[in-house]
Scaffold this active site. Sequence first.
Site, PDB file in Angstrom:
ATOM      1  N   HIS A  78       0.836  -1.210   0.000  1.00 35.92           N
ATOM      2  CA  HIS A  78       0.000   0.000   0.000  1.00 35.92           C
ATOM      3  C   HIS A  78       0.870   1.261   0.000  1.00 35.92           C
ATOM      4  O   HIS A  78       0.568   2.233  -0.694  1.00 35.92           O
ATOM      5  CB  HIS A  78      -0.954   0.011   1.194  1.00 35.92           C
ATOM      6  CG  HIS A  78      -1.876  -1.169   1.232  1.00 35.92           C
ATOM      7  ND1 HIS A  78      -2.602  -1.512   2.349  1.00 35.92           N
ATOM      8  CD2 HIS A  78      -2.192  -2.089   0.275  1.00 35.92           C
ATOM      9  CE1 HIS A  78      -3.315  -2.604   2.084  1.00 35.92           C
ATOM     10  NE2 HIS A  78      -3.082  -2.969   0.840  1.00 35.92           N
ATOM     11  N   HIS A 237      -9.175  -2.173  -5.098  1.00 39.08           N
ATOM     12  CA  HIS A 237      -8.115  -2.472  -4.132  1.00 39.08           C
ATOM     13  C   HIS A 237      -7.099  -3.450  -4.723  1.00 39.08           C
ATOM     14  O   HIS A 237      -5.893  -3.306  -4.487  1.00 39.08           O
ATOM     15  CB  HIS A 237      -8.645  -3.026  -2.810  1.00 39.08           C
ATOM     16  CG  HIS A 237      -7.525  -3.215  -1.841  1.00 39.08           C
ATOM     17  ND1 HIS A 237      -6.968  -2.158  -1.141  1.00 39.08           N
ATOM     18  CD2 HIS A 237      -6.777  -4.296  -1.529  1.00 39.08           C
ATOM     19  CE1 HIS A 237      -5.949  -2.600  -0.436  1.00 39.08           C
ATOM     20  NE2 HIS A 237      -5.805  -3.899  -0.654  1.00 39.08           N
ATOM     21  N   ASP A 241      -3.135  -2.758  -5.019  1.00 40.63           N
ATOM     22  CA  ASP A 241      -2.092  -3.722  -4.649  1.00 40.63           C
ATOM     23  C   ASP A 241      -1.133  -3.961  -5.808  1.00 40.63           C
ATOM     24  O   ASP A 241       0.088  -3.985  -5.625  1.00 40.63           O
ATOM     25  CB  ASP A 241      -2.720  -5.071  -4.274  1.00 40.63           C
ATOM     26  CG  ASP A 241      -3.153  -5.151  -2.822  1.00 40.63           C
ATOM     27  OD1 ASP A 241      -2.791  -4.262  -2.025  1.00 40.63           O
ATOM     28  OD2 ASP A 241      -3.847  -6.126  -2.479  1.00 40.63           O
ATOM     29  N   HIS A 264      -0.079 -11.104  -5.018  1.00 42.07           N
ATOM     30  CA  HIS A 264       1.300 -10.657  -4.791  1.00 42.07           C
ATOM     31  C   HIS A 264       2.322 -11.609  -5.417  1.00 42.07           C
ATOM     32  O   HIS A 264       3.305 -11.177  -6.003  1.00 42.07           O
ATOM     33  CB  HIS A 264       1.563 -10.521  -3.299  1.00 42.07           C
ATOM     34  CG  HIS A 264       0.592  -9.619  -2.600  1.00 42.07           C
ATOM     35  ND1 HIS A 264       0.429  -8.293  -2.953  1.00 42.07           N
ATOM     36  CD2 HIS A 264      -0.272  -9.844  -1.584  1.00 42.07           C
ATOM     37  CE1 HIS A 264      -0.498  -7.756  -2.171  1.00 42.07           C
ATOM     38  NE2 HIS A 264      -0.936  -8.675  -1.344  1.00 42.07           N
TER      39      HIS A 264
END
Length: 305
Positions: A78, A237, A241, A264
């Site tokens: 973030h 969101h 990310d 991720h």
Amino acid sequence: MLKQRTIKQIVKTVGIGLHSGRKVNLTLRPAAPDTGIVFCRVDLPTPVDIPASAMAIGDTRLASVLQKDGARVSTIEHLMSACAGLGIDNLYVDVTAEEIPIMDGSAASFVFLIQSAGIEEQNAAKKFIKVTKPVEIRDGDKFARLDPYFGFKLKFTIDFRHPAVDKTGQALEVDFANTSYVREIARARTFGFAHEVEMMRELGLARGGSMDNAIVLDEYRILNNDGLRYDDEFVKHKMLDAIGDLYVVGHPLLAAYDAYKSGHGLNNALLRELLAHEDSYEIVTFDDPLKAPRGFAYDTQTAFA
């Protein structure tokens, strides 16, 4: 010349770690040209500096985690996203625990911190990674891909079989030539399912998680009283990310990113695949700012529309 940027002065904040639930002090400090974003574990007996880099990302199960010499800094995405959105090239991030504080679960607090410190241009050319050939990573039905593009645009598709998510839109495409990161992306919060939070707590995780820093869902609905900040906050969101995950490469990308159910781990694998093929990218600078692509990290007056 399109110049590198840092912040004008030191700024500090305090928050809690999402997984530890413990208090974390965070300090942002200006850094010299060509420093990059460097995370500093100042709580250790011998402080450890960990420069943000694709190769330093270790654990990606729940967040992007930088690792070096046994030291870790978790949940960097973030803050990295805010740095990307505001065009910050050089910054020291001092932290007193192994995770960046979660704040409100979005990038908005970090945007506010950086704006409060002020943004300073430096006397060195801003470097970009220009993608010159397509690069793709797949994992089952999931994928993440970079294509050559003179600018920075992202397309992200999620697939959560949940009534509340279904109502909000599972796909989003954004080109930062004509979209404000600060207004349209930065405030999107992380989200989780109540039953998963309970399981994670049993494993000693998510101890700092609450409706103050996440959108929490049960089987049918959103539990937060204040609802959503954006109609499509869930997919936004995931895009927030991804912007942070991609910025770990060290410079802003000139590319089009396309992803389906990526996270991720896949985002980091994509960067490693890009860096492994030297013919798939080049480092570029712009002597004439007017010849740079319009976009959220490149506007010389302000970093956001």
